[in-house]
Design a protein around this motif. Structure first.
Motif, short mmCIF file in Angstrom:
data_model
loop_
_atom_site.label_atom_id
_atom_site.label_comp_id
_atom_site.label_asym_id
_atom_site.label_seq_id
_atom_site.Cartn_x
_atom_site.Cartn_y
_atom_site.Cartn_z
N LEU A 107 18.82 -31.45 -15.85
CA LEU A 107 18.02 -32.62 -15.60
C LEU A 107 16.56 -32.07 -15.44
CD1 LEU A 107 20.40 -34.78 -13.43
CD2 LEU A 107 19.82 -35.45 -15.97
N GLU A 108 16.59 -31.00 -14.69
CA GLU A 108 14.94 -30.24 -14.41
C GLU A 108 14.40 -30.34 -15.87
OE1 GLU A 108 17.80 -29.21 -12.76
OE2 GLU A 108 17.27 -27.85 -11.36
N ALA A 109 15.18 -29.59 -16.52
CA ALA A 109 14.29 -29.32 -17.79
C ALA A 109 14.05 -30.43 -18.69
CB ALA A 109 15.21 -28.50 -18.67
N ILE A 110 15.10 -31.59 -18.60
CA ILE A 110 14.68 -32.82 -19.44
C ILE A 110 13.39 -33.44 -18.74
CG2 ILE A 110 15.48 -35.20 -19.98
CD1 ILE A 110 18.35 -34.11 -19.79
N GLU A 111 13.56 -33.58 -17.34
CA GLU A 111 12.31 -33.93 -16.89
C GLU A 111 11.07 -33.40 -17.27
OE1 GLU A 111 13.05 -34.99 -12.68
OE2 GLU A 111 11.41 -36.27 -12.50
N TRP A 112 11.07 -32.06 -17.31
CA TRP A 112 9.83 -31.38 -17.51
C TRP A 112 9.34 -31.89 -18.96
CZ3 TRP A 112 8.09 -27.80 -21.08
CH2 TRP A 112 7.14 -27.04 -20.87
N TRP A 113 10.24 -31.88 -19.88
CA TRP A 113 9.95 -32.49 -21.14
C TRP A 113 9.19 -33.65 -21.18
CZ3 TRP A 113 8.71 -28.93 -24.56
CH2 TRP A 113 9.76 -27.77 -24.84
N LEU A 114 10.05 -34.66 -20.56
CA LEU A 114 9.65 -35.93 -20.43
C LEU A 114 8.30 -36.32 -20.01
CD1 LEU A 114 13.10 -37.57 -19.38
CD2 LEU A 114 11.78 -37.94 -21.67
N LEU A 150 7.25 -34.14 -33.31
CA LEU A 150 7.32 -32.68 -32.41
C LEU A 150 8.85 -32.72 -32.31
CD1 LEU A 150 6.66 -30.68 -30.20
CD2 LEU A 150 6.61 -32.36 -28.66
N ASP A 151 9.54 -31.73 -32.60
CA ASP A 151 10.83 -31.27 -32.51
C ASP A 151 11.09 -30.52 -31.01
OD1 ASP A 151 13.34 -31.00 -32.78
OD2 ASP A 151 13.61 -30.88 -34.96
N ILE A 152 11.71 -31.19 -30.03
CA ILE A 152 12.16 -30.44 -28.93
C ILE A 152 13.59 -29.60 -28.89
CG2 ILE A 152 12.24 -30.51 -26.33
CD1 ILE A 152 10.04 -32.82 -26.27
N GLY A 153 13.84 -28.73 -28.95
CA GLY A 153 14.93 -28.11 -28.89
C GLY A 153 15.37 -27.98 -30.54
N ALA A 154 14.12 -27.49 -31.35
CA ALA A 154 14.45 -27.53 -32.59
C ALA A 154 15.35 -26.51 -33.40
CB ALA A 154 13.08 -27.04 -33.46
N GLY A 155 16.01 -25.81 -32.53
CA GLY A 155 17.24 -24.76 -33.17
C GLY A 155 16.39 -23.91 -34.31
N TYR A 156 17.23 -23.64 -35.33
CA TYR A 156 16.67 -22.97 -36.39
C TYR A 156 15.51 -23.80 -37.43
CZ TYR A 156 20.26 -24.86 -39.50
OH TYR A 156 21.31 -25.92 -40.09
N GLY A 157 15.29 -24.89 -37.05
CA GLY A 157 14.18 -25.67 -37.90
C GLY A 157 14.98 -26.47 -38.95
N ARG A 158 16.26 -26.95 -38.49
CA ARG A 158 16.94 -27.72 -39.66
C ARG A 158 16.22 -29.02 -39.97
NH1 ARG A 158 19.81 -32.23 -38.97
NH2 ARG A 158 19.78 -31.96 -36.63
N ARG A 217 10.15 -25.23 -15.66
CA ARG A 217 11.32 -25.84 -15.46
C ARG A 217 12.21 -26.15 -16.67
NH1 ARG A 217 10.83 -30.71 -12.51
NH2 ARG A 217 8.58 -30.86 -13.42
N ALA A 218 11.40 -26.21 -17.98
CA ALA A 218 12.09 -26.47 -19.00
C ALA A 218 13.14 -25.34 -19.31
CB ALA A 218 10.98 -26.32 -20.29
N SER A 219 13.05 -24.13 -18.86
CA SER A 219 14.17 -23.19 -19.06
C SER A 219 15.35 -23.05 -18.20
CB SER A 219 13.50 -21.78 -19.00
OG SER A 219 12.06 -21.75 -19.43
N VAL A 220 15.35 -23.82 -17.18
CA VAL A 220 16.38 -24.06 -16.33
C VAL A 220 17.87 -24.23 -16.99
CG1 VAL A 220 17.70 -25.10 -14.21
CG2 VAL A 220 15.10 -24.76 -14.13
N PRO A 221 18.70 -23.50 -17.42
CA PRO A 221 19.91 -23.65 -18.35
C PRO A 221 21.13 -24.09 -17.61
CG PRO A 221 19.88 -21.23 -17.72
CD PRO A 221 18.85 -22.04 -16.74
N ILE A 222 21.83 -25.21 -18.36
CA ILE A 222 23.21 -25.07 -17.96
C ILE A 222 24.02 -24.87 -19.21
CG2 ILE A 222 23.00 -27.10 -16.40
CD1 ILE A 222 23.43 -29.21 -18.70
N VAL A 223 23.74 -24.95 -20.36
CA VAL A 223 24.65 -24.45 -21.54
C VAL A 223 23.78 -23.21 -21.98
CG1 VAL A 223 25.50 -25.07 -23.86
CG2 VAL A 223 25.49 -26.69 -22.13
N TRP A 224 22.68 -23.11 -22.26
CA TRP A 224 21.98 -22.07 -23.16
C TRP A 224 21.83 -20.94 -22.27
CZ3 TRP A 224 20.98 -21.88 -28.38
CH2 TRP A 224 21.57 -23.09 -29.04
#
Ligand SMILES: C[S@@+](CC[C@H](N)C(=O)[O-])C[C@H]1O[C@@H](n2cnc3c(N)ncnc32)[C@H](O)[C@@H]1O
Length: 335
Positions: A255-262, A175-183, A69-76
Motif C-alpha cells: 500500500l505504501e508503494a501504491i500511495e507513492w505512485w498515486l 505512462l506505464d507504471i510497472g511496465a514489466g518488459y515493455g509488453r 517508498r515505491a520500492s517497498v515490496p510485498i511480491v517483488w
C-alpha cells in the motif's frame, strides 16, 4: 453408478471427484507430455541478458540508493525476481503468466483469439505479430500465432480506445507504471501512429533493464522512453501525460508503494488512470491486492473517480472461459 456416487461423496471433502476419462481433453489428463517450450533468442541476447550485465548492476545500485517508498515490496523480492531467467523474459514467469492463470489451456486460448479478432476495431492484431522470441508460449490459431502478450494487449488497447478515443488524441503521452518488459509499450507503439511518447517505468531494476533491452530490440526508442525510478518524479512533472496505466502491478505492490505512485500522478495532474488488478477468482470484482485487501479507497483519496468498471471480456461466456479474465478500472482525476 452407485459406487461412483459413493466414492465422489467421500472425495468431495478433498475437492476431488472421479469422471470417465473419455470425456476429458488430453490437457486435462496431464498426458500432453512435458512442457518443452523452446527458447529462441535473437543474436546477442544470450550475451547481453545476463545477471552481471554492468547496466543491470548500475540500475540495482541506483534503485537501492533511491529507497523510495515505491520500492517497498510485498511480491517483488530479490528472490522472486531471480527465480526466472533473464533471457526468457517473455516466458511463463512473473511478468505474464501464460499457463498458470485461470483458463490457460489451449481451448481457452482458441476462444480468446477468435474473440480478440472480433473486437479489434483498433487494429492491434493487424499491426502486431507474434514472433515467439524470448520464451513466450504461442498457439497457432486461425493461421497465425497468438500469445497472452498479444491477446491481453488487444483487449486493453481496444478498451482504452472505446472509452478514451486513444487513436484520435493529438500527441498522446502514456505512462506505464510497472511496465514489466515493455509488453504494452511495444504493442501500443506498433499500433497508434498518433503516439508521441510511451513512458515505461518500474520500481524493480530487472524490469527496467529488460524493458530498455526489449524496446531497443523492437526499434521503438523514438517513441518509447524507459524512465528509471530515480528520474520518474522529474519526468511526470515535465511531461503532459494523458493516461497512466498499471496492469497486474498494483495488486503485487505494498500500500505504501501504491500511495507513492498515486501522489506523483495526482501532483502531475495525470487525468486518466487505467488499473488492471490480478485475476484471482476469474476476475472477482474488487480492486484488490493479491492478499484480497481492497485499495480503491486509496485511489479515491488522491482525487481519482471511478468512471468505468468493466469485465475484461464483454461477452459473459468469454469472461467465464477466456484467458485470465479480470476487470478493467478506468479512473479520472476530479477537476
Ligand atoms: C505481473 S508484472 C506485469 C508487467 C506488465 N504491466 C504487463 O502487464 O505486462 C508486475 C510488474 O510490476 C512491477 N512492480 C513490482 N513492484 C513494483 C512497485 N513497487 N512499483 C512499480 N512497479 C512494481 C514489476 O517489476 C513488474 O514489472
Amino acid at each position: 453408478m452407485v459406487v461412483t456416487r459413493k466414492i465422489n461423496a467421500l472425495l468431495s471433502v478433498l475437492d476431488l471427484c472421479i469422471v470417465n476419462k473419455s470425456i476429458l481433453y488430453d490437457w486435462q489428463t496431464g498426458e500432453t507430455g512435458e512442457d518443452t517450450q523452446e527458447l529462441r533468442l535473437p543474436d546477442g541476447a544470450a550475451e547481453y541478458l545476463v545477471i552481471d550485465n554492468p547496466r543491470l548492476r548500475e540500475l540495482r545500485e541506483r534503485y537501492a540508493e533511491f529507497q523510495a517508498r515505491a520500492s517497498v515490496p510485498i511480491v517483488w523480492t530479490d528472490e522472486y525476481v531471480q527465480s526466472y531467467g533473464l533471457q526468457s523474459f517473455r516466458g511463463d514467469n512473473c511478468y505474464v503468466w501464460q499457463t498458470k492463470d485461470p483458463n490457460c489451456d489451449e481451448i481457452n486460448y482458441c476462444l480468446t483469439a477468435y474473440y480478440a479478432q472480433a473486437i479489434d476495431r483498433l487494429g492491434v492484431l493487424q499491426n502486431n505479430s507474434e514472433d515467439g522470441l524470448f520464451g513466450v508460449h504461442t498457439y497457432p490459431i486461425s493461421s497465425r500465432d497468438f500469445s497472452r502478450d498479444i491477446l491481453d494487449s488487444t483487449a486493453e488497447l481496444n478498451f482504452l480506445e472505446k472509452h478514451l478515443n486513444l487513436s484520435s488524441r493529438e500527441n498522446l503521452q502514456i505512462l506505464d507504471i510497472g511496465a514489466g518488459y515493455g509488453r504494452l509499450a511495444h504493442r501500443t507503439a506498433s499500433t497508434l501512429s498518433n503516439l508521441s511518447t510511451y513512458f515505461c517505468t518500474d520500481a524493480v531494476p530487472e524490469s527496467t533493464f529488460l524493458s530498455e533491452y526489449h524496446i531497443k530490440f523492437r526499434n521503438l526508442k523514438d517513441r518509447v522512453t524507459v524512465v528509471p525510478l530515480d528520474e520518474i518524479e522529474e519526468c511526470i512533472r515535465q511531461q503532459d501525460i494523458d493516461l497512466a496505466v498499471n496492469i497486474h502491478s498494483f495488486s503485487e505492490c505494498s500500500l505504501e508503494a501504491i500511495e507513492w505512485w498515486l501522489a506523483l500522478l495526482a501532483a502531475g495532474k495525470v487525468r486518466n488512470l487505467f488499473i488492471v488488478p490480478n485475476s484471482s477468482d476469474h476476475g472477482g470484482e474488487r480492486l484488490a491486492l493479491n492478499s484480497g485487501e481492497d485499495f480503491s479507497a486509496l485511489v479515491e483519496k488522491y482525487g481519482y473517480i471511478l468512471k468505468i468498471k468493466a469485465p475484461k471480456y464483454e461477452d459473459p461466456l468469454v469472461q467465464k472461459f477466456g484467458v485470465s479474465p479480470t476487470w478493467y478500472y478506468l479512473y479520472q482525476l476530479d477537476d
